[in-house]
Design an enzyme around this catalytic site. Structure first.
Site, short mmCIF file in Angstrom:
data_model
loop_
_atom_site.label_atom_id
_atom_site.label_comp_id
_atom_site.label_asym_id
_atom_site.label_seq_id
_atom_site.Cartn_x
_atom_site.Cartn_y
_atom_site.Cartn_z
N GLU A 21 0.82 -1.22 0.00
CA GLU A 21 0.00 0.00 0.00
C GLU A 21 0.86 1.27 0.00
OE1 GLU A 21 -3.95 -0.35 2.16
OE2 GLU A 21 -2.72 -1.75 3.30
N SER A 202 -6.51 -2.12 1.31
CA SER A 202 -6.85 -1.52 0.02
C SER A 202 -7.32 -2.57 -0.99
CB SER A 202 -5.66 -0.73 -0.56
OG SER A 202 -5.39 0.39 0.23
N SER A 342 -11.83 10.19 0.61
CA SER A 342 -12.01 8.89 1.25
C SER A 342 -13.24 8.91 2.15
CB SER A 342 -10.77 8.52 2.07
OG SER A 342 -9.64 8.38 1.25
#
Length: 374
Positions: A21, A202, A342
């Site tokens: 990530e 993710s 987000s």
């Protein structure tokens, strides 16, 4: 606090890292650095290259933006080396360049570690900050480690009486020694199922397993990212709804209104592309359309999850809302996706706390918190 009242607190934003990530961490760092009020704080960007080298990064956040999967941002490992030096009751940031005398940038008052995945979100770097005696944003060692490992998180949540999906853990060693036995344990769960790296994030390395013929390929893909894999029953017909948790300056905890992810296009689940690429048409309903009693129960369960792992600072708790409106906890993220778009920041914005104020709250919480046992 040790810093002089005549200067601004110095914030080291640490990003990148050795996990898969890395790019997501870079994107998050750009958003966080843009949001920090430079009239209130001094900011030092600290990058961790993919090989683990710590470097003084550029303050230019434009290069940390995501455009396409083929152009993911990354830490430039060629910068001057960075180290934290603890002495005489303070922790300084020291910069070293080839053929030059090391120089100090001064005392670091708080670290904002926007790291995702192993060696950043799993308690390892939190332990280093504790050893260095420096304050930091977010969960401590225990909460970070337990929440990062989805297999152990399931054990902890079950012990606390919280609802989770049935699952089994398969290690790469077990797979090599007895693949048939592993297949039988997975088949006993039933299909469809999901195979995911136990300590990933993710949605990297996750596969949906429709039947027994897909088990081997799903495990091989997950093992590329983690030698431990969690296989869980798919929550068929469920809605994916998330709830944010945040500490308050008086020592309490508050939650957001929940928000729902509705996946567009050809995605069967909330994979990497659906999360991060705008053209994938994923819909985020903020707030989620839920009956009042279901929302109230979710917010209560989110706090119970946070407390079960000894959470601090922030967390995002992900739920499945089953067709009968019962709730199942999917995951708890101690450093959730934190770009301006987000889900975690969007939920707080809907709840009245905009992105810069959210970043400031987290810094203030960290500055008020001591290091060591607490």
């Amino acid at each position: 606090m040790s810093q002089s009242s005549r200067r601004k607190p110095r914030v080291a934003v640490v990003f990148g890292g050795r996990s898969s990530e890395h790019a997501i961490s870079c994107i998050t760092a750009g958003s966080v650095m843009d949001a920090i009020d430079r009239d209130t704080y001094d900011v030092v960007p600290v990058g961790i290259a993919a090989d683990g080298r710590w470097v003084l990064e550029s303050s230019d956040t434009s290069r940390l933006r995501l455009t396409t999967p083929g152009a993911l941002p990354e830490v430039d490992g060629d910068g001057d080396s960075i180290a934290l030096l603890r002495e005489e009751g303070r922790t300084d940031i020291v910069v070293s360049a080839p053929s030059a005398t090391p120089r100090t940038l001064g005392e670091v008052d708080v670290v904002f570690p926007v790291l995702h995945g192993p060696w950043g979100e799993d308690g390892t770097i939190q332990g280093m900050f504790e050893m260095a005696g420096v304050r930091y944003v977010g969960a401590g060692v225990l909460a970070s480690a337990v929440s990062m490992d989805k297999a152990y998180l399931k054990i902890v949540l079950q012990a606390a009486g919280l609802p989770v999906m049935p699952g089994v853990t398969v290690t790469e060693r077990e797979w090599r020694a007895d693949a048939t036995g592993c297949r039988e344990r997975i088949a006993a769960l039933g299909f469809p199922a999901f195979a995911k790296p136990a300590r990933g994030g993710s949605s990297i390395g996750i596969s949906k397993v429709h039947d027994a013929s897909e088990v081997d390929a799903a495990l091989v893909e997950a093992f590329r990212h983690d030698p431990k894999v969690l296989v869980e029953v798919a929550a068929v017909g469920a809605r994916e709804v998330e709830c944010g948790v945040l500490g308050t300056l008086d020592g309490g905890v508050e939650t957001t209104r929940p928000a729902e992810i509705r996946i567009g296009g050809d995605h069967e689940f909330y994979d990497f592309a659906a999360k991060y690429l705008p053209e994938e048409h994923t819909e985020l309903d903020v707030p989620a359309d839920l009956p009042a009693e279901v929302e109230a129960e979710m917010r209560e369960l989110a706090v119970r999850c946070f407390e079960a792992v000894s959470g601090e600072g922030l967390a995002r708790v992900d739920f499945f809302v089953m067709p009968d409106h019962s709730l199942v906890v999917n995951e708890l993220n101690t450093m959730p996706g934190f770009t301006q778009t987000s889900m975690f920041p969007r939920m707080w914005a809907e709840s009245g706390l905009d992105y810069p104020a959210l970043v400031d709250r987290l810094l203030q919480l960290a500055l008020r918190r001591g290091t060591g046992l607490r």
